[in-house]
Design an enzyme around this catalytic site. Structure first.
Site, short mmCIF file in Angstrom:
data_model
loop_
_atom_site.label_atom_id
_atom_site.label_comp_id
_atom_site.label_asym_id
_atom_site.label_seq_id
_atom_site.Cartn_x
_atom_site.Cartn_y
_atom_site.Cartn_z
N LEU A 114 -0.29 -12.69 -6.21
CA LEU A 114 1.08 -12.90 -6.68
C LEU A 114 1.20 -14.33 -7.18
O LEU A 114 0.82 -15.26 -6.47
CB LEU A 114 2.07 -12.68 -5.53
CG LEU A 114 3.51 -12.75 -6.03
CD1 LEU A 114 3.92 -11.44 -6.66
CD2 LEU A 114 4.46 -13.12 -4.92
N GLU A 157 -5.47 -14.44 -1.69
CA GLU A 157 -4.23 -15.05 -1.20
C GLU A 157 -4.03 -14.62 0.24
O GLU A 157 -4.91 -14.02 0.84
CB GLU A 157 -3.04 -14.64 -2.09
CG GLU A 157 -2.80 -13.14 -2.11
CD GLU A 157 -1.59 -12.74 -2.96
OE1 GLU A 157 -0.69 -13.55 -3.18
OE2 GLU A 157 -1.55 -11.56 -3.38
N TYR A 195 10.65 -6.42 -6.30
CA TYR A 195 11.60 -7.29 -5.62
C TYR A 195 11.29 -8.75 -5.88
O TYR A 195 10.26 -9.10 -6.45
CB TYR A 195 11.61 -6.99 -4.12
CG TYR A 195 10.42 -7.55 -3.34
CD1 TYR A 195 9.16 -6.98 -3.44
CD2 TYR A 195 10.57 -8.65 -2.49
CE1 TYR A 195 8.08 -7.50 -2.72
CE2 TYR A 195 9.50 -9.15 -1.76
CZ TYR A 195 8.26 -8.57 -1.88
OH TYR A 195 7.19 -9.08 -1.18
N HIS A 229 6.52 12.79 -9.10
CA HIS A 229 5.88 11.50 -9.35
C HIS A 229 6.23 10.93 -10.73
O HIS A 229 6.40 9.73 -10.89
CB HIS A 229 4.36 11.61 -9.23
CG HIS A 229 3.88 11.87 -7.84
ND1 HIS A 229 4.25 12.98 -7.11
CD2 HIS A 229 3.06 11.16 -7.03
CE1 HIS A 229 3.68 12.95 -5.92
NE2 HIS A 229 2.96 11.85 -5.84
N ARG A 257 9.56 -13.83 -13.28
CA ARG A 257 8.59 -13.05 -12.50
C ARG A 257 9.11 -11.63 -12.26
O ARG A 257 8.36 -10.67 -12.31
CB ARG A 257 8.27 -13.76 -11.19
CG ARG A 257 7.11 -13.11 -10.44
CD ARG A 257 6.65 -13.93 -9.26
NE ARG A 257 7.65 -13.98 -8.20
CZ ARG A 257 7.51 -14.66 -7.07
NH1 ARG A 257 6.40 -15.35 -6.84
NH2 ARG A 257 8.46 -14.67 -6.16
N LYS A 305 5.25 -7.82 -8.03
CA LYS A 305 5.86 -7.96 -6.70
C LYS A 305 6.51 -6.62 -6.36
O LYS A 305 7.73 -6.42 -6.47
CB LYS A 305 6.87 -9.12 -6.70
CG LYS A 305 7.11 -9.71 -5.32
CD LYS A 305 7.72 -11.09 -5.42
CE LYS A 305 8.24 -11.62 -4.09
NZ LYS A 305 7.28 -11.75 -3.02
N ARG A 355 12.45 14.77 -6.32
CA ARG A 355 11.12 14.19 -6.09
C ARG A 355 10.09 14.75 -7.07
O ARG A 355 9.80 15.95 -7.07
CB ARG A 355 10.65 14.45 -4.65
CG ARG A 355 9.33 13.76 -4.35
CD ARG A 355 8.87 13.98 -2.92
NE ARG A 355 7.61 13.28 -2.69
CZ ARG A 355 6.41 13.76 -3.04
NH1 ARG A 355 6.30 14.94 -3.60
NH2 ARG A 355 5.32 13.05 -2.81
#
Ligand code: PDD
Length: 291
Positions: free
Chosen positions: A200, A176, A30, A99, A49, A144, A97
């Site tokens: 990040l 951070e 995101y 992985h 990014r 992110k 589902r």
């Protein structure tokens, strides 16, 4: 109005299938993009990014920069408020589902807008409290990722302690905040940890370093030890939604004199003036800025 997979619709009407890999695995990435006076701030950098995050999870970018630019413009125009923040989210899509990556699946793309409110004056006047915790996240904090459970638990530790942010330490060094980047000030020098896989790469972090460099404020970008964190004269927190804020208490003890200091005052002024001119100004929305 939000954007979901080709449609613009009210958020109440938006639906995602339960087998979306974002829901099942947190398999997605995101961006959070501030918008000032209807203009997305540093859109090109946010899209770079985003590309880095997509590369990190081996997911093809579903849109070109121009397509993202057009979606972002439409979302801004269809929501109220001069200042907004956009949440833009891409998952690996809907599949049975398993992985392992599914084949031939279309990514889910979601964009929403929320009002962007400047940090309250009272908090800027007193500063905020932070606590410290071990950074128990994975080793790709430069991605992110929407799988934010560690960040959620770490940030909640701060809230439970009556603080605003948790500052993370890994192997004796500061990385951070749970949802922000952290700067230190000591003897007139601004200190920041280097961008690497442990944090990040914040867009606001870049802005602060650029503003400091332009004003000839001495800056050091290097690893910051726990000892330096605990003996800093000032601590500053940055993010797209919180701009730049002073941290005046750490683990219940005052930081420096326990009130916002000279470095904060200077950088805050520079940030606000940059906001009024450049962020609200006429810079091209897809322009990449020099570092
Ligand atoms: N978070 N580090 C982490 C872990 C973050 O989640 C964020 C921002 C930052 C600051 O990055 P930027 O300056 O580009 O916002 C650093 C956003 C705001 C969020 O998750 O809501």
């Amino acid at each position: 109005m939000i954007y979901l997979n080709g449609d613009f619709l009210p958020i109440e009407e938006a639906r995602v299938p339960v087998l979306d890999r974002g829901f099942i695995f947190g398999d997605g990435v995101y961006e959070v993009i501030p918008v000032y006076s209807h203009k997305p701030f540093r859109l090109a950098e946010h899209l770079l990014r985003l590309q880095h995050s997509l590369d990190g999870i081996r997911l093809q970018n579903p849109h070109s920069d121009e397509e993202w630019g057009s979606l972002v413009e439409q979302i801004i125009a269809s929501n109220d408020g001069d200042d907004q923040y956009l949440y833009l989210h891409v998952t690996r899509g809907v599949a049975r589902r398993d992985h392992a990556f599914p084949k031939g699946v279309i990514p889910t793309v979601f964009i929403m807008s929320n009002p962007l409110l400047a940090p309250p004056r009272e908090l800027l006047a007193t500063g905020v409290a932070a606590i410290t915790a071990d950074d128990n996240r994975w080793l790709r904090c430069d991605i992110k990722a929407i799988s934010l459970l560690p960040n959620v638990l770490l940030r909640q530790m701060a809230i439970d302690a009556g603080a605003m942010e948790t500052i993370l330490l890994r192997d004796g060094f500061m990385t951070e905040g749970a949802a922000s980047n952290i700067f230190l000030a000591k003897d007139g020098v601004l200190l920041a940890p280097p961008k690497n896989h442990l944090m990040l790469p914040g867009i606001t972090y870049d802005v602060v370093l650029e503003l400091a460099a332009a004003e000839k404020i001495p800056c050091e970008v290097r690893e910051v030890s726990e000892y330096e964190l605990r003996t800093a004269q000032e601590l500053l927190l940055t993010s797209s939604t919180r701009e730049i804020m002073p941290v005046t208490r750490l683990d219940g003890k005052p930081v420096g004199e326990g009130k916002p200091g000279a470095m904060f005052a200077r950088l805050y002024r520079l940030y606000q003036s940059y906001k009024q001119t450049t962020m609200r100004g006429s810079a091209k929305i897809l322009e990449v800025h020099n570092r």
